[in-house]
Design a protein around this motif. Structure first.
Motif, mmCIF file in Angstrom:
data_model
loop_
_atom_site.group_PDB
_atom_site.id
_atom_site.type_symbol
_atom_site.label_atom_id
_atom_site.label_comp_id
_atom_site.label_asym_id
_atom_site.label_seq_id
_atom_site.Cartn_x
_atom_site.Cartn_y
_atom_site.Cartn_z
ATOM 1 N N THR A 121 -3.968 3.096 4.643
ATOM 2 C CA THR A 121 -2.330 2.958 5.416
ATOM 3 C C THR A 121 -2.326 4.004 6.436
ATOM 4 O OG1 THR A 121 -1.387 2.764 2.987
ATOM 5 C CG2 THR A 121 0.026 3.167 4.854
ATOM 6 N N GLN A 122 -2.817 5.156 6.497
ATOM 7 C CA GLN A 122 -2.890 5.816 7.906
ATOM 8 C C GLN A 122 -3.522 5.404 8.761
ATOM 9 O OE1 GLN A 122 -0.098 8.139 8.113
ATOM 10 N NE2 GLN A 122 0.370 7.308 6.132
ATOM 11 N N ARG A 125 0.046 -4.997 10.268
ATOM 12 C CA ARG A 125 1.491 -4.316 10.876
ATOM 13 C C ARG A 125 2.329 -4.234 9.684
ATOM 14 N NH1 ARG A 125 5.508 -8.328 12.124
ATOM 15 N NH2 ARG A 125 4.711 -10.368 11.834
ATOM 16 N N PRO A 126 3.096 -3.098 9.778
ATOM 17 C CA PRO A 126 3.856 -2.919 8.689
ATOM 18 C C PRO A 126 4.991 -3.875 8.571
ATOM 19 C CG PRO A 126 3.903 -1.117 10.424
ATOM 20 C CD PRO A 126 3.000 -2.077 10.671
ATOM 21 N N GLY A 163 8.950 4.958 -3.580
ATOM 22 C CA GLY A 163 9.338 5.219 -2.118
ATOM 23 C C GLY A 163 7.995 5.463 -1.368
ATOM 24 N N ASP A 164 6.932 5.482 -1.807
ATOM 25 C CA ASP A 164 5.820 5.726 -0.851
ATOM 26 C C ASP A 164 5.026 4.472 -0.579
ATOM 27 O OD1 ASP A 164 4.747 6.089 -3.352
ATOM 28 O OD2 ASP A 164 2.939 6.562 -2.629
ATOM 29 N N VAL A 180 0.652 -1.048 -0.055
ATOM 30 C CA VAL A 180 0.106 -0.087 0.016
ATOM 31 C C VAL A 180 0.818 1.350 -0.007
ATOM 32 C CG1 VAL A 180 -2.131 -1.179 0.969
ATOM 33 C CG2 VAL A 180 -0.156 -0.032 2.399
ATOM 34 N N SER A 181 0.209 2.418 -0.488
ATOM 35 C CA SER A 181 1.070 3.546 -0.605
ATOM 36 C C SER A 181 0.714 4.500 0.819
ATOM 37 C CB SER A 181 0.357 4.519 -1.598
ATOM 38 O OG SER A 181 0.799 6.052 -1.779
#
Length: 158
Positions: free
Chosen positions: A56-57, A92-93, A122-123, A49-50
């Motif tokens: 994502t947030q 979780r990331p 990068g995002d 995900v971006s």
């Protein structure tokens, strides 16, 4: 859940490329679409995900999420008979330097090879959703909940 129901569930999870992702956005439910893959050992669902995406947030603020995966609806089928799996879990990331990142990336790209260029953005980052419960609807009137060790055995293919 018998062997044929387990096989049908795993077929759905292995073949369908997208899921509906439910998150909490400022305290309210929000749903989006995400491509996903299942880790080979069945311990998690991988999404890529971006950081620009609201979901994502949302996951970073509250990791409690749900996924819904449905079979395609054929002409003449009743939507009520549509096979579907919904699961609740924790997102979780999976940063590039974390244990398991390479395996998660490999599983994701094995299912979704066209997503490879996004790994250079990068995002974008990987998250793994660790399931806590799963609800399998195999068709009209054929629903069951799967949790704990039984859920882990089904998702790992045992």
């Amino acid at each position: 859940m018998d062997a044929s129901e387990s096989a049908a569930l795993m077929s759905l999870l292995r073949t369908q490329p997208v899921a509906s992702l439910a998150t909490l956005h400022k305290g309210a439910p929000a749903v989006s679409m995400v491509p996903f893959a299942l880790l080979p050992d069945g311990t998690g669902f991988v999404i890529h995900v971006s950081q620009l995406a609201t979901h994502t947030q949302d996951m970073l603020h509250n990791p409690a999420v749900a996924l819904l995966v449905t079979a395609p609806l054929a002409v003449g089928d009743s939507p009520l008979a549509l096979p579907r799996a919904s699961l609740q879990g924790q997102a979780r990331p999976y940063p590039p330097d974390s244990a398991g990142h390479a395996q998660a990336r490999e599983a994701y790209l094995a299912k979704l090879p066209d997503a490879e260029p996004l790994f250079s953005f990068g995002d974008f980052s990987l998250f793994v959703i660790e399931p806590e419960s799963l609800r399998w609807v195999a068709g009209f009137g054929r629903a069951m909940s799967v949790v704990g060790e039984r859920m882990r055995a089904v998702l790992s293919g045992d």
